[in-house]
Design an enzyme around this catalytic site. Structure first.
Site, PDB file in Angstrom:
ATOM      1  N   ASN A 237      -2.567  11.244   6.814  1.00 36.40           N
ATOM      2  CA  ASN A 237      -1.618  10.273   7.168  1.00 36.40           C
ATOM      3  C   ASN A 237      -0.776   9.835   5.833  1.00 36.40           C
ATOM      4  O   ASN A 237      -1.294   8.954   5.046  1.00 36.40           O
ATOM      5  CB  ASN A 237      -2.306   8.959   7.780  1.00 36.40           C
ATOM      6  CG  ASN A 237      -1.104   7.827   8.048  1.00 36.40           C
ATOM      7  OD1 ASN A 237       0.068   8.309   7.797  1.00 36.40           O
ATOM      8  ND2 ASN A 237      -1.441   6.938   8.341  1.00 36.40           N
ATOM      9  N   TRP A 238       0.212  10.530   5.642  1.00 31.99           N
ATOM     10  CA  TRP A 238       0.790  10.334   4.172  1.00 31.99           C
ATOM     11  C   TRP A 238       1.784   9.117   4.043  1.00 31.99           C
ATOM     12  O   TRP A 238       2.172   8.386   3.069  1.00 31.99           O
ATOM     13  CB  TRP A 238       2.038  11.365   4.049  1.00 31.99           C
ATOM     14  CG  TRP A 238       1.348  12.748   3.764  1.00 31.99           C
ATOM     15  CD1 TRP A 238       0.134  12.802   3.801  1.00 31.99           C
ATOM     16  CD2 TRP A 238       2.178  14.103   3.352  1.00 31.99           C
ATOM     17  NE1 TRP A 238       0.032  14.329   3.417  1.00 31.99           N
ATOM     18  CE2 TRP A 238       1.289  14.917   3.446  1.00 31.99           C
ATOM     19  CE3 TRP A 238       3.618  14.218   3.412  1.00 31.99           C
ATOM     20  CZ2 TRP A 238       1.663  16.149   3.177  1.00 31.99           C
ATOM     21  CZ3 TRP A 238       3.913  15.397   3.270  1.00 31.99           C
ATOM     22  CH2 TRP A 238       3.129  16.733   2.971  1.00 31.99           C
ATOM     23  N   LYS A 239       1.582   8.296   5.384  1.00 34.46           N
ATOM     24  CA  LYS A 239       2.312   6.930   5.419  1.00 34.46           C
ATOM     25  C   LYS A 239       3.704   7.035   4.680  1.00 34.46           C
ATOM     26  O   LYS A 239       4.201   8.124   4.776  1.00 34.46           O
ATOM     27  CB  LYS A 239       1.549   5.708   4.840  1.00 34.46           C
ATOM     28  CG  LYS A 239       0.195   5.778   5.331  1.00 34.46           C
ATOM     29  CD  LYS A 239      -0.598   4.553   4.963  1.00 34.46           C
ATOM     30  CE  LYS A 239      -2.129   4.760   5.812  1.00 34.46           C
ATOM     31  NZ  LYS A 239      -2.786   3.360   5.269  1.00 34.46           N
TER      32      LYS A 239
ATOM     33  N   HIS B  79      -0.950   3.255  15.098  1.00 34.70           N
ATOM     34  CA  HIS B  79      -1.613   2.613  13.650  1.00 34.70           C
ATOM     35  C   HIS B  79      -1.475   1.295  13.515  1.00 34.70           C
ATOM     36  O   HIS B  79      -0.581   0.689  13.891  1.00 34.70           O
ATOM     37  CB  HIS B  79      -0.935   3.623  12.647  1.00 34.70           C
ATOM     38  CG  HIS B  79      -1.675   3.317  11.213  1.00 34.70           C
ATOM     39  ND1 HIS B  79      -1.501   2.246  10.506  1.00 34.70           N
ATOM     40  CD2 HIS B  79      -2.536   4.237  10.756  1.00 34.70           C
ATOM     41  CE1 HIS B  79      -2.350   2.483   9.507  1.00 34.70           C
ATOM     42  NE2 HIS B  79      -2.959   3.633   9.806  1.00 34.70           N
TER      43      HIS B  79
ATOM     44  N   GLU C 190      -0.706  -0.426  11.086  1.00 39.15           N
ATOM     45  CA  GLU C 190       0.351  -0.815  10.377  1.00 39.15           C
ATOM     46  C   GLU C 190       1.369  -0.882  11.512  1.00 39.15           C
ATOM     47  O   GLU C 190       2.270  -2.028  11.181  1.00 39.15           O
ATOM     48  CB  GLU C 190       0.556   0.057   9.390  1.00 39.15           C
ATOM     49  CG  GLU C 190      -0.330  -0.179   8.168  1.00 39.15           C
ATOM     50  CD  GLU C 190      -0.553   0.993   7.407  1.00 39.15           C
ATOM     51  OE1 GLU C 190       0.212   1.874   7.281  1.00 39.15           O
ATOM     52  OE2 GLU C 190      -1.764   1.291   6.388  1.00 39.15           O
TER      53      GLU C 190
ATOM     54  N   GLU D 245     -10.123   2.886  13.381  1.00 39.12           N
ATOM     55  CA  GLU D 245      -9.740   2.701  12.052  1.00 39.12           C
ATOM     56  C   GLU D 245      -9.714   0.927  11.891  1.00 39.12           C
ATOM     57  O   GLU D 245      -8.769   0.280  12.311  1.00 39.12           O
ATOM     58  CB  GLU D 245      -8.452   2.979  11.701  1.00 39.12           C
ATOM     59  CG  GLU D 245      -8.020   4.244  11.795  1.00 39.12           C
ATOM     60  CD  GLU D 245      -6.868   4.741  10.817  1.00 39.12           C
ATOM     61  OE1 GLU D 245      -7.118   5.524  10.199  1.00 39.12           O
ATOM     62  OE2 GLU D 245      -5.873   4.121  10.971  1.00 39.12           O
TER      63      GLU D 245
ATOM     64  N   GLY E 180      -7.116   1.319   3.164  1.00 34.31           N
ATOM     65  CA  GLY E 180      -6.304   0.792   2.130  1.00 34.31           C
ATOM     66  C   GLY E 180      -6.948  -0.012   1.291  1.00 34.31           C
ATOM     67  O   GLY E 180      -6.388  -0.522  -0.116  1.00 34.31           O
TER      68      GLY E 180
ATOM     69  N   SER F 181     -10.442   4.179   4.014  1.00 30.44           N
ATOM     70  CA  SER F 181     -10.963   4.237   2.877  1.00 30.44           C
ATOM     71  C   SER F 181     -11.981   5.693   2.767  1.00 30.44           C
ATOM     72  O   SER F 181     -13.109   5.474   2.415  1.00 30.44           O
ATOM     73  CB  SER F 181     -11.527   3.053   2.241  1.00 30.44           C
ATOM     74  OG  SER F 181     -10.563   2.105   2.080  1.00 30.44           O
TER      75      SER F 181
ATOM     76  N   GLY G  16      -5.763   8.170   4.588  1.00 28.05           N
ATOM     77  CA  GLY G  16      -4.586   7.675   3.829  1.00 28.05           C
ATOM     78  C   GLY G  16      -4.370   7.928   2.543  1.00 28.05           C
ATOM     79  O   GLY G  16      -3.901   9.134   2.291  1.00 28.05           O
ATOM     80  N   GLY G  17      -4.849   6.932   1.742  1.00 33.35           N
ATOM     81  CA  GLY G  17      -4.777   7.311   0.246  1.00 33.35           C
ATOM     82  C   GLY G  17      -5.163   8.520  -0.125  1.00 33.35           C
ATOM     83  O   GLY G  17      -4.477   9.228  -0.956  1.00 33.35           O
TER      84      GLY G  17
HETATM   85  P1  PGA Z   1      -6.782   4.676   3.935  1.00 28.41           P
HETATM   86  O1  PGA Z   1      -6.033   4.688   5.296  1.00 28.41           O
HETATM   87  O2  PGA Z   1      -7.431   6.112   3.988  1.00 28.41           O
HETATM   88  O3  PGA Z   1      -5.797   4.745   2.848  1.00 28.41           O
HETATM   89  O4  PGA Z   1      -7.698   3.668   4.081  1.00 28.41           O
HETATM   90  C1  PGA Z   1      -6.157   5.115   6.593  1.00 28.41           C
HETATM   91  C2  PGA Z   1      -5.119   5.258   7.667  1.00 28.41           C
HETATM   92  O5  PGA Z   1      -4.573   4.128   7.542  1.00 28.41           O
HETATM   93  O6  PGA Z   1      -4.993   6.069   8.291  1.00 28.41           O
END
Ligand code: PGA
Length: 247
Positions: free
Chosen positions: A9-11, A94, A96, A165, A171, A209, A230-231
């Site tokens: 997930n590149w966001k 998600h 966010e 999640e 993050g 994470s 994500g990251g």
């Molecule tokens: P993260 O994000 O790996 O940076 O914690 C995961 C996500 O939000 O899908």
């Protein structure tokens, strides 16, 4: 046996050059035993599609879609448009989006429904906040989030991918322990079991994470079928190490 799935997930990250390098790095390291996909920001999807179209092993997808078919919804992107660009997946719900765009459980369920109508696989995210976990409300919250989707999709629920999640792990560098994650995955599997005889075939991903050094132990839990990353999905070396950990 369920196949493992790892989704990046590149966001809201990347640019054309960085994306090209990242995709080249992922393709070079493949093919993987696990299913692998990247979910890119909308403007880059056509370029992602162009660079990955010859590669049968890596899918791509969007990070959200509208709950509407088409029309006067400025700024939104429809499931049909994502399908036109070859997307296999779309992330919906998600945390966010739920937090910053006030997406309700029902809206998330409606997005999953329209995604399926366009033959996209919705990756439906559920998860509790730190406050909710500390108040011992984790089970209640994720079940509520899941149940809106089950209710809306009916027997089609078996066609989605679920991503657990925990919001406090996204993050933050704080990962749920494999036991904490498995407990919720097991709970979700049981809830899905009551809704579909195919629950045993459904992929339930963990996100929050995930890194190369913790992926293997998380993915070895009985109900964890891969990850939403994500990251660590922004660096080819880290992402491909996680993909390899999902063997
Ligand atoms: P993260 O994000 O790996 O940076 O914690 C995961 C996500 O939000 O899908």
């Amino acid at each position: 046996m369920r196949r493992k799935l790892v989704v990046g997930n590149w966001k809201m990250n990347g640019n054309r050059r960085a994306n090209a390098e990242l995709l080249a790095g992922i393709e070079e390291a493949g093919p993987f035993v696990a299913d692998v996909a990247v979910c890119a920001p909308f403007p880059y999807l056509s370029e992602v599609a162009l660079s990955l179209q010859g590669d049968k092993h890596i899918g791509w997808g969007g990070q959200d879609c509208s709950s509407h078919e088409a029309g006067a919804y400025t700024g939104e992107v429809s499931a049909a448009m994502l399908a036109e660009f070859g997307c296999k997946y779309v992330i919906v719900g998600h945390s966010e989006r739920r937090a910053y765009h006030a997406e309700s459980d029902q809206l998330v369920a409606d997005k999953a429904k329209i995604a399926l109508a366009h033959k996209l696989i919705p990756i439906v995210c559920v998860g509790e906040t730190l406050d909710e976990r500390e108040a011992n409300r984790t089970d209640k919250v994720v079940k509520r989030q899941m149940s809106a989707v089950i209710h809306t999709l009916g027997h089609c629920i078996s066609q989605i991918v679920v991503a657990y999640e925990p919001v406090w792990a996204i993050g933050t560098g704080k990962t749920a322990t494999p036991e904490q994650a498995q407990a919720v995955h097991g709970l979700l599997r049981t809830q899905l079991h009551a809704a579909t005889p195919k629950s045993g075939e459904m992929q339930i991903l963990y996100g929050g994470s995930v890194r190369p050094d913790n992926a293997a132990v998380l993915f070895s839990q009985p109900d964890i079928d891969g990850g939403l990353i994500g990251g660590a999905s922004l660096k080819a070396a880290d992402f491909t190490a996680i993909c390899r950990a999902a063997a």
